[in-house]
Enzyme design. Structure first.
Site, PDB file in Angstrom:
ATOM      1  N   ARG A   1       0.845  -1.197   0.000  1.00 40.70           N
ATOM      2  CA  ARG A   1       0.000   0.000   0.000  1.00 40.70           C
ATOM      3  C   ARG A   1       0.873   1.237   0.000  1.00 40.70           C
ATOM      4  O   ARG A   1       1.795   1.341   0.808  1.00 40.70           O
ATOM      5  CB  ARG A   1      -0.893   0.040   1.233  1.00 40.70           C
ATOM      6  CG  ARG A   1      -2.052  -0.890   1.109  1.00 40.70           C
ATOM      7  CD  ARG A   1      -3.045  -0.742   2.220  1.00 40.70           C
ATOM      8  NE  ARG A   1      -3.858  -1.940   2.230  1.00 40.70           N
ATOM      9  CZ  ARG A   1      -4.681  -2.283   3.190  1.00 40.70           C
ATOM     10  NH1 ARG A   1      -4.817  -1.481   4.230  1.00 40.70           N
ATOM     11  NH2 ARG A   1      -5.381  -3.391   3.125  1.00 40.70           N
TER      12      ARG A   1
ATOM     13  N   SER B   1      -7.963  -1.091   0.602  1.00 43.70           N
ATOM     14  CA  SER B   1      -8.989  -1.381   1.599  1.00 43.70           C
ATOM     15  C   SER B   1      -9.752  -0.136   2.043  1.00 43.70           C
ATOM     16  O   SER B   1     -10.307   0.585   1.230  1.00 43.70           O
ATOM     17  CB  SER B   1      -8.339  -2.096   2.774  1.00 43.70           C
ATOM     18  OG  SER B   1      -9.327  -2.548   3.657  1.00 43.70           O
ATOM     19  N   HIS B   2      -9.700   0.131   3.351  1.00 42.83           N
ATOM     20  CA  HIS B   2     -10.468   1.233   3.916  1.00 42.83           C
ATOM     21  C   HIS B   2      -9.734   2.567   3.792  1.00 42.83           C
ATOM     22  O   HIS B   2     -10.267   3.590   4.178  1.00 42.83           O
ATOM     23  CB  HIS B   2     -10.711   0.950   5.395  1.00 42.83           C
ATOM     24  CG  HIS B   2      -9.427   0.670   6.099  1.00 42.83           C
ATOM     25  ND1 HIS B   2      -8.743  -0.507   5.912  1.00 42.83           N
ATOM     26  CD2 HIS B   2      -8.676   1.421   6.922  1.00 42.83           C
ATOM     27  CE1 HIS B   2      -7.624  -0.455   6.617  1.00 42.83           C
ATOM     28  NE2 HIS B   2      -7.557   0.699   7.236  1.00 42.83           N
TER      29      HIS B   2
ATOM     30  N   LYS C   1      -2.465  -6.519  -3.903  1.00 46.75           N
ATOM     31  CA  LYS C   1      -2.151  -7.709  -3.113  1.00 46.75           C
ATOM     32  C   LYS C   1      -2.282  -8.955  -3.975  1.00 46.75           C
ATOM     33  O   LYS C   1      -3.064  -8.985  -4.934  1.00 46.75           O
ATOM     34  CB  LYS C   1      -3.009  -7.790  -1.854  1.00 46.75           C
ATOM     35  CG  LYS C   1      -4.498  -7.666  -2.049  1.00 46.75           C
ATOM     36  CD  LYS C   1      -5.199  -7.657  -0.695  1.00 46.75           C
ATOM     37  CE  LYS C   1      -6.705  -7.519  -0.887  1.00 46.75           C
ATOM     38  NZ  LYS C   1      -7.463  -7.733   0.336  1.00 46.75           N
TER      39      LYS C   1
ATOM     40  N   ASP D   1     -16.429  -1.741   3.721  1.00 47.99           N
ATOM     41  CA  ASP D   1     -15.303  -0.847   3.430  1.00 47.99           C
ATOM     42  C   ASP D   1     -14.998  -0.774   1.938  1.00 47.99           C
ATOM     43  O   ASP D   1     -15.765  -1.283   1.116  1.00 47.99           O
ATOM     44  CB  ASP D   1     -14.060  -1.303   4.205  1.00 47.99           C
ATOM     45  CG  ASP D   1     -13.515  -2.607   3.683  1.00 47.99           C
ATOM     46  OD1 ASP D   1     -14.302  -3.407   3.124  1.00 47.99           O
ATOM     47  OD2 ASP D   1     -12.300  -2.847   3.801  1.00 47.99           O
TER      48      ASP D   1
ATOM     49  N   ASP E   1     -12.997  -2.302  -0.176  1.00 47.32           N
ATOM     50  CA  ASP E   1     -12.959  -3.518  -1.006  1.00 47.32           C
ATOM     51  C   ASP E   1     -13.939  -4.595  -0.536  1.00 47.32           C
ATOM     52  O   ASP E   1     -13.892  -5.718  -1.024  1.00 47.32           O
ATOM     53  CB  ASP E   1     -11.533  -4.077  -1.083  1.00 47.32           C
ATOM     54  CG  ASP E   1     -10.975  -4.454   0.281  1.00 47.32           C
ATOM     55  OD1 ASP E   1     -11.403  -3.873   1.289  1.00 47.32           O
ATOM     56  OD2 ASP E   1     -10.104  -5.346   0.325  1.00 47.32           O
TER      57      ASP E   1
ATOM     58  N   ASP F   1     -14.397  -6.249   2.356  1.00 47.80           N
ATOM     59  CA  ASP F   1     -14.117  -7.376   3.252  1.00 47.80           C
ATOM     60  C   ASP F   1     -14.390  -7.054   4.715  1.00 47.80           C
ATOM     61  O   ASP F   1     -14.477  -7.945   5.541  1.00 47.80           O
ATOM     62  CB  ASP F   1     -12.696  -7.934   3.049  1.00 47.80           C
ATOM     63  CG  ASP F   1     -11.612  -6.881   3.203  1.00 47.80           C
ATOM     64  OD1 ASP F   1     -11.943  -5.714   3.504  1.00 47.80           O
ATOM     65  OD2 ASP F   1     -10.435  -7.235   3.014  1.00 47.80           O
ATOM     66  N   ARG F   2     -14.523  -5.768   5.045  1.00 50.96           N
ATOM     67  CA  ARG F   2     -14.815  -5.410   6.444  1.00 50.96           C
ATOM     68  C   ARG F   2     -16.305  -5.161   6.625  1.00 50.96           C
ATOM     69  O   ARG F   2     -17.021  -4.911   5.659  1.00 50.96           O
ATOM     70  CB  ARG F   2     -14.074  -4.136   6.834  1.00 50.96           C
ATOM     71  CG  ARG F   2     -12.588  -4.273   6.813  1.00 50.96           C
ATOM     72  CD  ARG F   2     -11.945  -3.018   7.342  1.00 50.96           C
ATOM     73  NE  ARG F   2     -10.502  -3.196   7.433  1.00 50.96           N
ATOM     74  CZ  ARG F   2      -9.721  -2.505   8.226  1.00 50.96           C
ATOM     75  NH1 ARG F   2     -10.230  -1.571   9.000  1.00 50.96           N
ATOM     76  NH2 ARG F   2      -8.428  -2.734   8.259  1.00 50.96           N
TER      77      ARG F   2
ATOM     78  N   GLU G   1     -11.418 -10.541  13.324  1.00 52.88           N
ATOM     79  CA  GLU G   1     -10.454  -9.603  13.881  1.00 52.88           C
ATOM     80  C   GLU G   1     -11.167  -8.372  14.405  1.00 52.88           C
ATOM     81  O   GLU G   1     -12.224  -7.988  13.889  1.00 52.88           O
ATOM     82  CB  GLU G   1      -9.483  -9.149  12.798  1.00 52.88           C
ATOM     83  CG  GLU G   1      -8.642 -10.260  12.216  1.00 52.88           C
ATOM     84  CD  GLU G   1      -7.633  -9.689  11.246  1.00 52.88           C
ATOM     85  OE1 GLU G   1      -6.481  -9.511  11.658  1.00 52.88           O
ATOM     86  OE2 GLU G   1      -7.998  -9.393  10.104  1.00 52.88           O
TER      87      GLU G   1
ATOM     88  N   SER H   1     -10.415  -5.518  13.798  1.00 52.44           N
ATOM     89  CA  SER H   1     -10.396  -4.482  12.762  1.00 52.44           C
ATOM     90  C   SER H   1     -11.563  -4.641  11.793  1.00 52.44           C
ATOM     91  O   SER H   1     -11.427  -4.323  10.618  1.00 52.44           O
ATOM     92  CB  SER H   1      -9.057  -4.522  12.025  1.00 52.44           C
ATOM     93  OG  SER H   1      -8.853  -5.814  11.477  1.00 52.44           O
TER      94      SER H   1
ATOM     95  N   LYS I   1     -11.705 -12.194   4.702  1.00 52.21           N
ATOM     96  CA  LYS I   1     -12.834 -11.750   5.503  1.00 52.21           C
ATOM     97  C   LYS I   1     -13.906 -11.245   4.538  1.00 52.21           C
ATOM     98  O   LYS I   1     -13.603 -10.914   3.398  1.00 52.21           O
ATOM     99  CB  LYS I   1     -12.403 -10.704   6.504  1.00 52.21           C
ATOM    100  CG  LYS I   1     -11.656  -9.516   5.948  1.00 52.21           C
ATOM    101  CD  LYS I   1     -11.085  -8.733   7.116  1.00 52.21           C
ATOM    102  CE  LYS I   1     -10.453  -7.422   6.703  1.00 52.21           C
ATOM    103  NZ  LYS I   1      -9.066  -7.576   6.269  1.00 52.21           N
TER     104      LYS I   1
END
Ligand code: G16
Length: 542
Positions: free
Chosen positions: A21, A112-113, A125, A276, A278, A280-281, A362, A364, A375
């Site tokens: 990142r 991500s976020h 990634k 988020d 992408d 996954d959260r 997690e 997070s 996730k």
């Protein structure tokens, strides 16, 4: 025509907690992306004849990066690349596609976020054939390749039309453009009781899902509104934008404050959720009731038997070490193993592959299961909807029952963002050096029971990962964890994780910051954040 471009290693292309990142403008520098992508190819033994999946969260530079990576895959002889339409794939959908199609791996473009846009962040990634983030040995091989790189190969060809579904050709590589939502939605339908959730919505249950202008919008609309019958408008901010509408697509009470205001106001629907950049959260919030990610994981574990895909029981569960230990007591009650791993979803891969864990999560805001190897934000939302439908209770009722049965782990994370890297490293080193002297010491009113620098020995492959965070247990059933983030792109971010268990029946409905006051004071006494970082308070409290 395939071109071989002479290049030189670029410093700092070391994958962190989740891929590489950097600031978007760094990725846009000539050769930066190309160097890293060629290093991925080199680090995994080339892509000749291989099947890859490719897509991203749609942030600024996603479209150009996809074209570059396609041309580099073609130049290195990939047999086929499966790409989400318009270059889009959520991280969970990419993980599923890799597994479902038996791909050799995949490249996911996301930070991500982290905010997107020309002044925001970008990321790349690599996920392996199991659909999960590359494990340490692979990221190390990729990093080594970045330090030895002398050239990269790229096809000279016009851009492909990524809007057109079907098979295209790029030199000798087939490029298959797929609907990014269809396969993923079908997987969700196999795991959850869609009829029960449909009946819930039909009974007048109202929800608000905030896609935060990021990738989950199209997925959430297709699943929640189209398939499950949530009223139109249940999904908001549903169109992915290259800069996420200028927002910070991090689903927590700070960044999803509009949703929080709605859920605590007079017009609150029954259920709120967010995802988020992408996808996954996740964030889960009931009417007037925020659910911490650690609690959400524990509730999901305790109620998974109500969900068709998990009715057969859980093989085991896993959490990252800094996540609260709420999960541990559920595992104890279920008589199954509970693993504590370092931060980073990649550490769950072996446990899931070996059938030692079914669920993991997690603090997070990541929760997931063995259905994929990432996730999965929408999966967590569907879990909750399925559980609420089966239990016929509100989120607040589910939480009250859970805490009464399992005790409550008050939990909070304080982040000091973009602090001076030297000061942050010095703090962690000083703590490490002083660990032996801490046991038995008093920090404020709390007494230290144990103090350690967390290291993880993977029970499947025996690999050992050290220096994963300072963990201090107090005699008073409280815990303090400190570690440096591995996902930031500027300075250092120090994360301070605070936890305290209350057995009840009294004191189960306190304000978390108040309930944690003594742990917060102990952390300040130990670390002196105020003088060290010159900050009066943490930058983000969740
Ligand atoms: C990534 C990782 C997670 C990790 C999170 C925070 O999430 O996949 O496993 O918990 O970063 O990591 P750190 O505390 O090092 O910043 P995501 O959603 O950003 O890919």
């Amino acid at each position: 025509m395939i071109e071989t471009i002479v290049t030189r290693p670029i410093d700092g292309q070391k994958p962190g907690t989740s891929g590489l990142r950097k600031k978007t403008r760094v990725f846009q520098e000539p050769g930066y992306l190309e160097n890293f992508v060629q290093s991925i190819w080199n680090g995994i033994g080339g892509v000749q004849g291989k099947l890859l999946v490719l897509g991203g969260d749609g942030r600024f530079f996603n479209d150009q990066a996809v074209q570059i990576i396609l041309r580099m895959a073609a130049a290195s002889g990939a047999a086929r690349v499966i790409v989400g339409q318009n270059g889009l794939l959520s991280t969970p959908a990419a993980s599923h596609l890799i597994r479902a199609r038996g791909a050799d791996g995949g490249v996911i473009l996301s930070a991500s976020h982290n905010p997107g846009g020309p002044e925001g962040d970008f990321g790349v990634k690599f996920n392996t054939a199991n659909g999960g983030p590359a494990p340490e040995r692979v990221t190390e091989a990729i990093f080594r390749a970045t330090t030895e790189l002398e050239e990269y190969r790229i096809l000279r060809a016009p851009d492909l039309d990524l809007g057109e579904l079907g098979i295209h050709r790029l030199h000798e590589t087939e490029v298959e453009i797929v609907d990014p939502v269809a396969d993923y939605a079908a997987l969700m339908e196999r795991l959850f009781d869609f009829d029960a959730i449909r009946a819930l919505f039909a009974s007048g249950f109202r929800m608000r899902f905030d896609a935060m202008h990021a990738i989950t919008g199209p997925y959430a609309r297709a699943i929640l509104e189209t398939r499950l019958g949530a009223p139109a408008g249940s999904v908001i901010n549903a169109t992915p934008l290259p800069d996420f509408g200028g927002g910070h697509p991090d689903p927590n009470p700070v960044w999803a404050h509009e949703l929080m205001a709605l859920m605590t106001g007079p017009e609150a629907p029954d259920f709120g959720a967010a995802s988020d950049g992408d996808g996954d959260r996740n964030m889960i919030v009931g009417r007037g009731q925020y659910v911490t990610p650690s609690d959400s994981l524990a509730v999901i574990a305790a109620n998974a038997h109500l969900v068709p895909g998990y009715a057969g029981g859980l093989k085991g569960v896993a959490r990252s070490m800094p996540s609260s230990a709420a999960l541990d007591r559920v595992a104890e009650a279920l008589g199954i193993a509970c693993y504590a791993t370092p931060t980073g979803w990649k550490f769950f891969g072996n446990l899931l592959d070996a059938g030692r864990a079914t669920l993991c999560g997690e603090e997070s805001a990541g929760t997931g299961s063995d259905h994929i190897r990432e996730k999965d934000g929408l999966w967590a939302v569907l879990m909750w909807l399925n559980i609420l439908a089966a239990r016929e209770q509100s989120v607040a009722e589910v939480m009250a029952d859970h805490w009464a049965r399992f005790r409550r782990n008050y939990y909070s994370r304080h982040d000091y963002e973009e602090v001076d890297s030297g000061a942050a490293t010095t703090l962690v080193e000083e703590l490490r050096a002083g660990l032996d002297r801490l046991a038995g010491a008093r920090l404020g009113v709390l007494r230290v029971r144990t103090a350690e620098d967390f290291s993880y020995s993977d029970p499947v492959d025996g690999s050992v990962t050290t220096k994963q965070g300072i963990q201090i247990h107090f005699v008073e059933d409280a815990r303090l964890v400190l570690r440096l983030s591995g996902t930031g792109t500027a300075g250092a971010t120090l994360r301070v994780y605070l936890e305290r268990v209350v057995a009840g029946p009294e004191g189960l409905a306190e304000d978390p910051q108040a309930a944690l006051a003594e742990v917060i004071a102990a952390a300040e006494e130990l670390c002196m954040f105020k003088t060290r970082f010159g900050r009066a308070a943490p930058d983000v409290v969740t």
